[in-house]
Write a protein that holds these residues in place. Structure first.
Motif, PDB file in Angstrom:
ATOM      1  N   ILE A 165      -6.753   6.174 -13.990  1.00 50.31           N
ATOM      2  CA  ILE A 165      -5.181   6.067 -14.342  1.00 50.31           C
ATOM      3  C   ILE A 165      -4.301   7.049 -13.498  1.00 50.31           C
ATOM      4  O   ILE A 165      -4.478   8.047 -13.546  1.00 50.31           O
ATOM      5  N   VAL A 166      -3.318   6.093 -12.869  1.00 51.73           N
ATOM      6  CA  VAL A 166      -2.556   6.970 -11.754  1.00 51.73           C
ATOM      7  C   VAL A 166      -1.194   6.409 -12.306  1.00 51.73           C
ATOM      8  O   VAL A 166      -0.942   5.423 -12.466  1.00 51.73           O
ATOM      9  N   CYS A 167      -0.350   7.570 -12.547  1.00 45.00           N
ATOM     10  CA  CYS A 167       1.126   7.149 -12.764  1.00 45.00           C
ATOM     11  C   CYS A 167       1.906   7.883 -12.083  1.00 45.00           C
ATOM     12  O   CYS A 167       1.792   9.014 -11.504  1.00 45.00           O
ATOM     13  N   LEU A 168       2.638   7.054 -11.342  1.00 47.47           N
ATOM     14  CA  LEU A 168       3.777   7.677 -10.184  1.00 47.47           C
ATOM     15  C   LEU A 168       5.029   7.251 -10.598  1.00 47.47           C
ATOM     16  O   LEU A 168       5.255   6.458 -11.475  1.00 47.47           O
ATOM     17  N   LEU A 204      -3.631  10.148  -4.850  1.00 45.46           N
ATOM     18  CA  LEU A 204      -4.001   9.626  -6.052  1.00 45.46           C
ATOM     19  C   LEU A 204      -4.337   8.035  -5.762  1.00 45.46           C
ATOM     20  O   LEU A 204      -5.399   7.635  -6.439  1.00 45.46           O
ATOM     21  N   ILE A 205      -3.747   7.539  -4.804  1.00 42.08           N
ATOM     22  CA  ILE A 205      -4.189   6.075  -4.386  1.00 42.08           C
ATOM     23  C   ILE A 205      -4.529   6.114  -2.949  1.00 42.08           C
ATOM     24  O   ILE A 205      -3.876   6.764  -2.190  1.00 42.08           O
ATOM     25  N   HIS A 206      -5.741   5.207  -2.686  1.00 39.81           N
ATOM     26  CA  HIS A 206      -6.198   5.486  -1.165  1.00 39.81           C
ATOM     27  C   HIS A 206      -6.628   3.891  -1.230  1.00 39.81           C
ATOM     28  O   HIS A 206      -6.681   3.111  -1.698  1.00 39.81           O
ATOM     29  N   GLU A 207      -6.876   3.772   0.205  1.00 40.37           N
ATOM     30  CA  GLU A 207      -7.119   2.598   0.931  1.00 40.37           C
ATOM     31  C   GLU A 207      -8.578   2.254   0.378  1.00 40.37           C
ATOM     32  O   GLU A 207      -9.451   2.873   0.333  1.00 40.37           O
TER      33      GLU A 207
END
Length: 599
Positions: A165-168, A204-207
């Motif tokens: 879970i990623v929160c930006l 936190l987010i990657h291709e």
């Protein structure tokens, strides 16, 4: 700021107002911190003595409360409260760029103690760090009133044990990522993460990550076109539910710089995956490549831009394919209008555009001349001439009649100790007032033709039965004089000099609009053809049109070689602009092709 108060009947309240301190007269038992904005204090009751085991604790707390650090923090807090209600917006979000521009201007003025001190202060790392923080805050619009991050969900599917879970926290800045549908699985995946963007900075987010939910909304049944508006409209905290991908992040040398050799507008490119993720640039802009992982779309940022988020640009391979398709119609149109052989060296060395049927004009390039690739990108590196190095060769080029020769003449007269020119060769008879090696090198026709066969001439032509030409040897001699050699040539001769030995700085002199030509050249004269009785004549409408057409043809074919374009609307202003530019390349760091670097 909270206010703390200990109620005691035997001691008066001791107060810290934010700008003044009152030392307790007895044992430290009560403290009140009052805000200066007349807000009602929040009272916190606690027996201090019960939490202090020794007198050292009491001394430590007393020293902390009476210390200068706390005093300054409270003072800063009080000042900030005055602006909190006003919600001020930054007047400028690129103070680093402003400081760099100011430093450049100060370098060009006469040195004095004030400018020297200011340059020193601007170069201090503390000042640069302060400007950097200012720009980061003003661009990202940090707001302490954003909602807190939501808690993790209580339930996660068993088959998704690797889910994260990623929160930006999203503000007006884009998230800096593009998405696509995986053709094999049908899942929505992160296609690319823009370097320097919010997603990239979070780490936190990657291709390759699979996107399952956005703010609780499932993404499996949605198309990328439906998801993009959801992300665009999201504000504050945006929660992503993703399954991590297996692709390793790319490592790249961030010291790769290129000069764009064409204009690009992503909004007008139907092939770009995301128009909003594109980077617009103009020919001549310096770009820093931060990702070449995609063979079709590179990621780059404009050098010197305060915005560190990268954008998409066409890769070299993609743009070369486009250029190849367009080449017959646009980029490599033959210069049909360039019928004049003109080195700009002597009036007798010029041919009128009407002489092409009666005079033979021949221009040949020697073997081994540098080949010029498709005008896409030019890999470059910073360069500053060292005192022991020769000066860069300055090449002036432009259509006949635009004023190239006059600009060169004015440069030479303005500072003959700094500038030099080449001495041309000719086969005509030497006149009484002429001196060998000053006006011309006088040689026989047999010798001249022999040198032609040996590819010794950069440019040559024939006029009224005599040869005229500029040899490469004469360029070498002029450069060896420890001066800036000025040479005006046709654009097709640039390739022979486009080497690390000469490091030519190419200036293209361009005519203004035809309306401005009619005003500025209404009384000027142009050289006549040899069939006319007078050597000069007044510019005609046809001359103006030929000048503009020739300039456009030159720019289309050779524009990727021009480092500076000067529009000669007013000769005095054009001269000043050229003179200032030549001063900069000798005193400041600039860019050259990386192939010119010393091995």
């Amino acid at each position: 700021m909270k206010a703390y108060r200990e109620f005691r009947s035997d001691l008066p309240d001791k107060t810290i107002t934010g700008t003044s301190f009152c030392r307790p007269v007895g044992p430290l038992s009560s403290v009140i911190i009052k805000p200066l904005n007349n807000d009602k204090p929040i009272i916190w009751t606690r027996r201090l003595e019960s939490h202090m085991d020794t007198s050292e604790d009491s001394t430590f707390l007393q020293d902390m409360l009476m210390g200068n650090t706390l005093h300054l923090l409270i003072k800063v807090y009080d000042r900030l409260q005055k602006y909190r209600a006003q919600q001020p917006a930054p007047l400028l979000d690129s103070t680093q760029g402003l400081a760099q521009d100011l430093a450049k201007e100060l370098h060009s003025v006469v040195a004095n103690p004030e400018t020297t001190e200011l340059l020193y202060l601007l170069s201090k790392p503390h000042v640069q760090a302060l400007l950097s923080v200012h720009d980061m805050v003003s661009q990202k619009e940090f707001d302490p009133r954003l909602p807190p991050l939501p808690p993790l969900p209580d339930y996660i599917e068993k088959e998704e044990d690797s889910i994260k879970i990623v929160c930006l926290v999203k503000n007006q800045e884009p998230l800096g990522a593009t998405i696509k549908r995986d053709e094999s699985t049908g899942a929505i995946v992160v296609a690319r993460v823009m370097r320097g963007g919010a997603a990239d900075r979070s780490g936190l987010i990657h291709e390759g990550d699979k996107l399952k939910e956005v703010n609780g909304v499932p993404m499996e049944d949605k198309n990328p076109e439906e998801i993009i508006p959801i992300l665009a409209k999201s504000e504050g905290a945006v929660t992503f539910k993703v399954i991590p991908g297996t692709k390793e992040p790319e490592t790249i040398d961030n010291k790769i710089f290129i000069r764009a050799l064409f204009d690009y507008d992503p909004q007008a490119d139907p092939a770009i995956p995301c128009k909003d993720a594109g980077l617009e640039f103009c020919r001549g802009d310096v770009l820093q490549i931060v990702s070449q992982e995609d063979d079709t779309w590179w990621q780059a940022r404009r050098h010197g831009d305060a915005n560190l988020r990268a954008g998409l640009i066409p890769s070299r391979q993609l743009q070369e394919r486009r250029v190849t398709l367009q080449r017959p119609a646009v980029l490599f149109h033959p210069l049909r209008d360039l019928k004049v052989f003109d080195t700009g060296l002597r009036k007798s060395f010029r041919l009128s555009r009407k002489d092409n049927t009666s005079q033979r004009v021949r221009q040949k390039m020697g073997k081994g001349h540098a080949s010029i690739h498709l005008p896409i990108y030019q890999e470059i590196l910073p360069y500053k001439r060292q005192p022991e190095e020769p000066y860069r060769l300055v090449l002036l080029t432009g259509p006949s009649g635009v004023g190239v020769t006059e600009l060169k003449r004015r440069l030479l007269l303005s500072d003959p100790e700094s500038f030099s020119i080449t001495v041309p060769y000719t086969t005509r008879e030497r006149k009484r007032h002429e001196r060998e090696g000053v006006e011309y090198h006088f040689v026989s026709k047999h010798t001249f033709e022999k040198d032609i066969l040996n590819h010794k001439f950069l440019e040559y032509g024939e006029y009224k039965g005599n040869y005229y030409g500029v040899s490469l040897d004469s360029v070498h001699r002029a450069v060896a004089e420890s001066k800036v050699c000025l040479l005006d040539v046709k654009p097709n001769a640039i390739a022979a000099l486009y080497t690390s030995e000469f490091k030519p700085y190419v200036v293209f002199v361009k005519p203004p609009s035809i309306e401005r030509l009619r005003l500025s050249r209404r009384k000027a004269k142009v050289l006549s053809s040899q069939n006319e009785q007078t050597p000069t004549k007044i510019f005609t409408e046809e001359d103006f049109q030929d000048m503009i057409t020739s300039a456009q043809a030159m720019e289309n074919k050779y524009g990727h070689l021009f480092e500076k374009v000067i529009i000669n609307d007013d000769l005095a202003m054009a001269f000043t602009e050229l003179r200032n530019e030549l001063t900069k390349i000798e005193t400041e760091t600039h860019w050259i092709p990386n192939t010119w670097a010393h091995v």
